[in-house]
Design a protein around this motif. Structure first.
Motif, short mmCIF file in Angstrom:
data_model
loop_
_atom_site.label_atom_id
_atom_site.label_comp_id
_atom_site.label_asym_id
_atom_site.label_seq_id
_atom_site.Cartn_x
_atom_site.Cartn_y
_atom_site.Cartn_z
N ASP A 155 0.82 -1.17 0.00
CA ASP A 155 0.00 0.00 0.00
C ASP A 155 0.86 1.22 0.00
OD1 ASP A 155 -2.93 0.74 1.88
OD2 ASP A 155 -1.92 1.80 0.31
N ARG A 156 1.01 1.75 -1.16
CA ARG A 156 1.92 2.86 -1.33
C ARG A 156 1.50 4.07 -0.53
NH1 ARG A 156 5.18 3.73 -5.56
NH2 ARG A 156 6.00 5.81 -5.70
N ILE B 133 24.93 -3.72 -9.12
CA ILE B 133 24.43 -2.34 -9.01
C ILE B 133 25.46 -1.48 -8.27
CG2 ILE B 133 22.53 -0.87 -8.27
CD1 ILE B 133 20.74 -3.28 -8.23
N PRO B 134 26.02 -0.48 -8.94
CA PRO B 134 26.96 0.39 -8.24
C PRO B 134 26.20 1.35 -7.34
CG PRO B 134 26.70 1.11 -10.52
CD PRO B 134 25.84 -0.10 -10.36
N LEU C 122 17.81 5.37 -0.63
CA LEU C 122 17.21 4.61 -1.73
C LEU C 122 15.68 4.64 -1.66
CD1 LEU C 122 18.30 2.68 -4.00
CD2 LEU C 122 17.62 0.82 -2.49
N TRP D 141 12.12 5.32 -12.26
CA TRP D 141 13.53 5.06 -11.96
C TRP D 141 13.77 4.75 -10.48
CZ3 TRP D 141 17.76 4.54 -15.09
CH2 TRP D 141 19.00 4.52 -14.46
N ARG D 142 13.28 5.64 -9.62
CA ARG D 142 13.58 5.48 -8.20
C ARG D 142 12.96 4.21 -7.61
NH1 ARG D 142 11.58 10.32 -5.37
NH2 ARG D 142 13.12 11.53 -6.53
N PRO D 143 11.66 3.99 -7.78
CA PRO D 143 11.10 2.74 -7.24
C PRO D 143 11.68 1.49 -7.90
CG PRO D 143 9.43 3.96 -8.48
CD PRO D 143 10.60 4.88 -8.29
N LEU E 120 14.66 1.12 -9.05
CA LEU E 120 15.99 0.91 -8.51
C LEU E 120 15.91 0.27 -7.13
CD1 LEU E 120 19.03 1.40 -9.03
CD2 LEU E 120 18.79 3.54 -7.78
N SER E 121 15.03 0.77 -6.29
CA SER E 121 14.96 0.19 -4.95
C SER E 121 14.40 -1.23 -5.03
CB SER E 121 14.15 1.08 -4.00
OG SER E 121 12.79 0.95 -4.18
N SER F 158 15.05 -3.22 -7.43
CA SER F 158 16.14 -4.04 -7.93
C SER F 158 17.18 -4.31 -6.86
CB SER F 158 16.80 -3.36 -9.13
OG SER F 158 15.83 -3.04 -10.10
N VAL F 159 17.36 -3.35 -5.95
CA VAL F 159 18.34 -3.55 -4.88
C VAL F 159 17.81 -4.56 -3.87
CG1 VAL F 159 19.52 -2.45 -2.95
CG2 VAL F 159 19.40 -1.29 -5.14
N HIS F 160 16.57 -4.40 -3.45
CA HIS F 160 15.98 -5.36 -2.53
C HIS F 160 14.47 -5.34 -2.66
CE1 HIS F 160 15.18 -7.77 0.99
NE2 HIS F 160 16.46 -7.97 1.16
N GLY G 250 6.53 0.06 0.57
CA GLY G 250 5.59 0.63 -0.38
C GLY G 250 6.23 1.43 -1.49
N THR G 251 7.54 1.26 -1.72
CA THR G 251 8.16 2.03 -2.79
C THR G 251 8.19 1.27 -4.11
OG1 THR G 251 10.32 1.26 -2.08
CG2 THR G 251 9.63 3.42 -1.32
N ARG H 160 6.91 -2.86 -11.90
CA ARG H 160 7.44 -3.99 -12.68
C ARG H 160 6.77 -4.08 -14.04
NH1 ARG H 160 9.14 -8.17 -8.38
NH2 ARG H 160 8.54 -7.10 -6.50
N PRO I 136 24.32 4.32 -9.99
CA PRO I 136 23.50 3.73 -11.05
C PRO I 136 23.41 4.65 -12.28
CG PRO I 136 22.37 3.59 -8.94
CD PRO I 136 23.58 4.41 -8.71
N GLU I 137 23.29 5.94 -12.02
CA GLU I 137 23.13 6.88 -13.13
C GLU I 137 24.41 6.96 -13.96
OE1 GLU I 137 22.31 7.54 -9.99
OE2 GLU I 137 20.13 7.34 -10.24
#
Lengths: 335, 263
Positions: A21-22, A140-141, A150, B146-148, B150-151, B153-155, B163-164, B170, B211-212
């Motif tokens: 739930d965003r 991922i860098p 993040l 991009w931001r969600p 990326l997060s 993809s990280v975890h 909720g991000t 996807r 990443p950028e």
């Protein structure tokens, strides 16, 4: 090389959608295996009807569950678990391996499909989550600073510095995530959860990669931050002694809630003794009565005066018993 | 001066390299190389479809790549067969169907080779429009998520719990991948499209600290490879796709030398 695909790809099982739930909306989760008929609710329409289902979790709770039941491959993982975490409260879930502790956390977070029961959240609810496993992805860098913010707009550097300093990881700020040791990573993951200013901090075995003294220090830190910021904490541990000192409430889990209550009462409970053996209760009793002194950074005893050091003292009793004489405060670069 | 066909191919290739760079980074980060391969090989069915029904090839390919993406989402829910086996199965089944259908549809084998390995002569003005519009859509969508993403993809679990990262993110990513693959088929071919996505990203990894940065370096490598590859292709009359991929492979090899020597 393809092995990771199963983790987050392709889409997760559909039921996990229900809790995700965003916007942080109030959402009871309907259950049964049936197809997820009910999506997230409409924001505006939903706020008032909080107590639709009869056995509603306590209204003040940040997050709560009633009758949480999970079955996987025909085997019960959790059966009828009730849990509430109130604002500012540290609730610790303990239990032997395979007791379903991590599954309980994941169910509360909406990461697992429920077979029965319901999860409710106060709205809005900002969650900071430090999972049990965090495998660094070398593909991922990422700098530590970047990782800490993040999923949200980049935090100003002083804020990142401050939160890293809180967890004793300040020197790591410009390092690559892929260069960190397990203990360092654990602190950084905690910092990432903290920088969100969470209402609820969810920590699944946060001390897995730190040594015993570091563990005590970590829990003291969590207790201190809780006092300063007033967030609720859901903590999972298989380690009984150190964790309990910080807890307001302990839930002893073994697929169901065996017993729960203030740490002292849980330690006296026959279910607890049955699960962990009589020596566990003994150890617990020892540290309960060790709060007349503390240890400073060199390990030398000093009187306990305030809440923090009082808490620390109970732990350091255990630290002194369990670790070597060197009970110095471990730092990220030293440990 | 450049021949018009070569100019079109160069513009197309350079534009595609820019779009492919950030997307390719996510394909690498999310371990979706094999997934992309399945999509790209299935694209051949779209080629055959478009040739048989005589409509725009890129549109035909896009329909099929989107359809296969949807199919993979559904199949990913079953646990009986490991997902990578499934991808291999679909990739090659689709390739078989695509090759047979395309050879029946076109009746001429050279066309088929062009779609498998890319053909600079095949770049039309319509393709440039596809790239311009499709590329802009892809870049806009990727920037938005991009931001969600990326997060995620990280975890994935942290992102989901906080909720991000949602399934919507996807889905957008998978759709963007299908779109860019459909556009890229023309110049690098069904068999090499994924190489064009992941090789610049992989070559960029050792130099990147964010990443950028990785996406930007990948874009530069991609454009370099397009220019050099097209030059090779014209100079020695080699197929465009393999020439570009050869340059990328050389770039990648150079990029990993320092990290290999360090060990």
């Amino acid at each position: 090389m393809q092995g990771r695909e199963g983790l987050d790809w392709p889409l997760q099982p559909p039921a996990s959608l229900l809790l995700r739930d965003r916007a942080g909306r109030d959402h009871a989760v309907p259950h049964g295996d049936g197809p997820h008929g009910e999506g997230p609710h409409d924001d505006a329409a939903h706020a008032p009807d909080r107590a639709v289902s009869p056995p509603a979790p306590a209204a003040a709770a940040l997050i709560g569950a009633r009758g949480l039941t999970l079955t996987r491959r025909g085997r019960p993982i959790l059966t009828g678990v009730d849990i509430d975490i109130a604002p500012g409260e540290i609730v610790t879930v303990i239990g032997p391996n395979g007791a379903g502790k991590t599954m309980l956390v994941r169910a509360l977070l909406g990461l697992e499909r429920l077979d029965r029961g319901e999860v409710r959240r106060r709205e809005p609810l900002v969650i900071g989550y430090a999972p049990q496993r965090f495998d660094i992805d070398h593909a991922i860098p990422l700098t530590v600073a970047r990782f800490v913010s993040l999923g949200r707009p980049a935090a100003p550097r002083p804020k990142i510095e401050a939160v890293l300093a809180d967890v004793g990881a300040a020197p790591l700020i410009d390092r690559q995530l892929s260069e960190l040791s397990g203990g360092e990573l654990q602190r950084v993951v905690l910092a990432r959860a903290l920088i969100r200013s969470p209402d609820l901090l969810v920590l699944d075995e946060p001390a897995r990669a730190v040594d015993y003294a570091g563990e005590a220090e970590l829990y003291t830190l969590i207790g201190r931050l809780r006092t300063e910021r007033g967030f609720g904490v859901l903590l999972v541990s298989h380690d009984l002694h150190v964790v309990m000192a910080q807890s307001d409430r302990v839930i002893c889990l073994n697929r169901h809630v065996c017993c729960s209550g203030v740490p002292h009462s849980v330690a006296q409970h026959p279910e607890y003794a049955r699960l962990f053996g009589p020596q566990a209760a003994d150890a617990f009793g020892v540290y309960q009565h060790k709060h007349d002194h503390s240890h400073d950074l060199t390990g030398a005893p000093c009187p306990a005066d305030n809440r923090q050091s009082g808490v620390g003292s109970r732990q350091s009793g255990m630290v002194a018993a369990g670790a070597t004489a060197d009970a110095r405060l471990p730092t990220a670069d030293g440990g | 001066m450049l021949e018009p066909f070569l100019l079109r191919a160069l513009l197309f290739g350079l534009g595609l390299a820019i779009v492919a760079a950030p997307l390719g980074c996510f394909v690498v980060w999310r371990r979706m190389a094999y997934y992309g391969e399945a999509i790209a090989q299935a694209a051949l069915i779209g080629v055959a479809l478009a040739l048989a029904l005589s409509f725009d090839v890129t549109a035909g390919v896009l329909i099929v790549t989107l359809a296969v993406s949807g199919l993979l989402l559904l199949l990913g829910r079953q646990q009986a067969v490991p997902f990578d086996s499934l991808l291999g199965l679909i990739a090659h089944a689709a390739l078989a169907v695509g090759v047979i259908a395309a050879s029946l549809a076109s009746g001429r084998q050279p066309d088929l080779l062009g779609f498998l390995f890319g053909d600079i002569l095949a770049i039309s003005n319509a393709d440039l429009w596809w790239l311009l519009v499709g590329g802009a859509v892809a870049m806009a969508a990727l920037t938005a998520i991009w931001r969600p993403l990326l997060s995620l993809s990280v975890h994935a679990d942290i992102a989901a719990a906080e909720g991000t990262g949602t399934d919507g993110v996807r889905l957008v990513f998978v759709a963007v991948l299908a779109l860019v693959v459909a556009i890229a088929i023309k110049i690098v071919g069904a068999l090499l499209t994924i190489a064009f996505l992941i090789m610049p990203a992989a070559a960029a990894r050792p130099l990147a600290r964010t990443p950028e940065q990785m996406a930007i370096i990948a874009g530069v490598y991609g454009m370099l490879a397009v220019a050099a590859g097209l030059f090779l292709s014209v100079a020695w009359d080699t197929p465009a796709g393999p020439s570009i991929v050869l340059v990328l492979a050389a770039l990648f090899t150079l990029s990993i030398v320092p990290s290999v020597l360090r060990r």
